[in-house]
Design an enzyme around this catalytic site. Structure first.
Site, PDB file in Angstrom:
ATOM      1  N   SER A 173       1.044  26.636 -22.941  1.00 25.93           N
ATOM      2  CA  SER A 173       0.601  25.393 -23.740  1.00 25.93           C
ATOM      3  C   SER A 173       1.707  24.801 -24.560  1.00 25.93           C
ATOM      4  O   SER A 173       2.649  24.150 -23.815  1.00 25.93           O
ATOM      5  CB  SER A 173      -0.380  26.102 -24.864  1.00 25.93           C
ATOM      6  OG  SER A 173      -1.348  24.892 -25.301  1.00 25.93           O
ATOM      7  N   ASP A 201       0.189  26.499 -17.810  1.00 26.42           N
ATOM      8  CA  ASP A 201      -0.619  25.089 -18.321  1.00 26.42           C
ATOM      9  C   ASP A 201      -0.146  24.614 -19.642  1.00 26.42           C
ATOM     10  O   ASP A 201      -0.783  24.582 -20.835  1.00 26.42           O
ATOM     11  CB  ASP A 201      -2.088  25.950 -18.606  1.00 26.42           C
ATOM     12  CG  ASP A 201      -3.209  24.740 -18.420  1.00 26.42           C
ATOM     13  OD1 ASP A 201      -3.010  23.939 -17.680  1.00 26.42           O
ATOM     14  OD2 ASP A 201      -4.149  24.875 -19.219  1.00 26.42           O
ATOM     15  N   HIS A 266      -7.612  27.662 -19.910  1.00 28.09           N
ATOM     16  CA  HIS A 266      -6.332  27.225 -20.485  1.00 28.09           C
ATOM     17  C   HIS A 266      -5.470  28.613 -20.684  1.00 28.09           C
ATOM     18  O   HIS A 266      -4.159  28.854 -20.237  1.00 28.09           O
ATOM     19  CB  HIS A 266      -6.385  26.718 -21.852  1.00 28.09           C
ATOM     20  CG  HIS A 266      -4.987  26.162 -22.546  1.00 28.09           C
ATOM     21  ND1 HIS A 266      -4.205  25.442 -21.580  1.00 28.09           N
ATOM     22  CD2 HIS A 266      -4.527  26.152 -23.594  1.00 28.09           C
ATOM     23  CE1 HIS A 266      -3.270  25.048 -22.549  1.00 28.09           C
ATOM     24  NE2 HIS A 266      -3.330  25.350 -23.767  1.00 28.09           N
TER      25      HIS A 266
END
Length: 337
Positions: A173, A201, A266
């Site tokens: 992230s 991600d 996610h």
């Protein structure tokens, strides 16, 4: 993650993105003064948690105590693989997903895993819903954390003879964006490039429209591996040397089709990669096309497995990766390439 908080987070990110990017300075200033948590990043409070096979509980490192010497297992670490692990928004180094990955890495290789803990700058300690609307400030902190990692890398190489060839960065992230900034900052030393950065991600909000200088990019390391698992918290944009779109990059199997499911998707990027390490599960990437070929027909020449050995495959570009809904997630009937 609570569903109502996640819904509000999406709405607020869109509003804040408009205020910060499209010229309403009065509103932006009011938000800065009152509503939005500062998520203040103090470099001295960034910690590096070193885990080895001999000490899996971790030793806390800082630039200060590292520069004094004697804190690492030995003074010559030229042959030891070093893996930096970087958490994302409202998280920390002791999050169970990163602890699991650290254990898997240590079981796989005799290496040093250094987990970067920047929780204050990631809004982790802010009060409940306020931590979510602090996201723009967490984004602002990412480049500073990246620079700190680059400085830390340089010190490791100078004082402990760590080889640049043995260093790998893994970030999830916002942590993936930080890894990209670390790569940019390290190149400013004119000492070469990191061999590999793995972006799990990479965060999409406030990064999706950025050019290469303001996001993780394929030029940040010799090899940049990107795993896409959500298209709202992450991004559909190609970013790396190889981009793996697991289940087309969104709505991961086993995650509900809702905003809560988006958070699940996610996070799956971390879980997928951990399983690839732990079980040597070959999540096979098939070259993207309107009609991707079956995994069963893959060979090493045109397909690539997600994981620590991805860069040993000759093919680059974008790949579709089918997965199952439960660990170890492999959808290849045991096929190896």
């Amino acid at each position: 993650m609570n569903l109502k908080y996640l819904l509000l987070f999406f709405c607020l990110v869109q509003v804040l993105h408009y205020c910060y990017s499209h010229g309403d300075p009065s509103l932006s200033n009011e938000l800065d003064r009152g509503l939005i948590p500062k998520c203040k990043l103090v470099p001295e409070q960034i910690s590096f948690v070193l885990s080895t096979r001999e000490n899996q509980n971790g030793v806390f490192l800082t630039l200060d105590n590292l520069s004094k010497g004697g804190i690492l297992p030995k003074s010559d670490l030229s042959s030891i693989p070093v893996i930096f692990l970087i958490h994302g928004f409202i998280s920390s180094a002791n999050n169970s997903n990163y602890v699991d990955m650290t254990k898997a890495l240590l079981e796989k290789n005799d290496c040093m895993v250094i987990s970067i803990d920047w929780r204050d700058g990631a809004c982790t300690h802010e009060f409940k819903i306020l931590k979510f609307i602090g996201y723009p400030n967490a984004v602002k902190n990412t480049r500073a954390v990246g620079k700190y990692i680059a400085d830390f890398t340089k010190l490791l190489m100078q004082k402990y003879k760590v080889s640049l060839a043995n260093i790998r960065l893994i970030g999830h992230s916002l942590g993936a964006q930080i890894a990209g900034f670390a790569g940019k900052e390290y190149q400013k030393f004119k000492l070469g490039k990191y061999p590999e950065i793995i972006g799990l991600d990479p965060a999409g909000p406030l990064f999706k429209s950025n050019d290469c200088s303001e996001r993780i990019c394929e030029t940040d390391a010799h090899y940049v591996q990107i795993i896409h698992t959500s298209n709202n918290l992450g991004t559909e944009r190609t970013l790396g040397t190889v981009d793996f779109y697991v289940n087309n990059g969104y709505n991961q199997p086993g995650c509900y089709l809702s905003f809560l499911g988006e958070a699940c998707s996610h996070t799956r990027a971390v879980k997928y990669f951990t399983e690839c390490i732990r079980h040597e599960c070959c999540l096979i990437g098939v070259p993207q096309s309107k009609n991707p070929q079956p995994v069963s027909k893959c060979t090493r020449k045109e397909c690539v497995c997600i994981g620590l050995n991805a860069k040993t495959y000759p093919k680059t570009g974008s790949f579709y990766v089918p997965v199952e809904s439960k660990a170890p997630y492999c959808n290849n009937k045991g096929k190896k390439i």
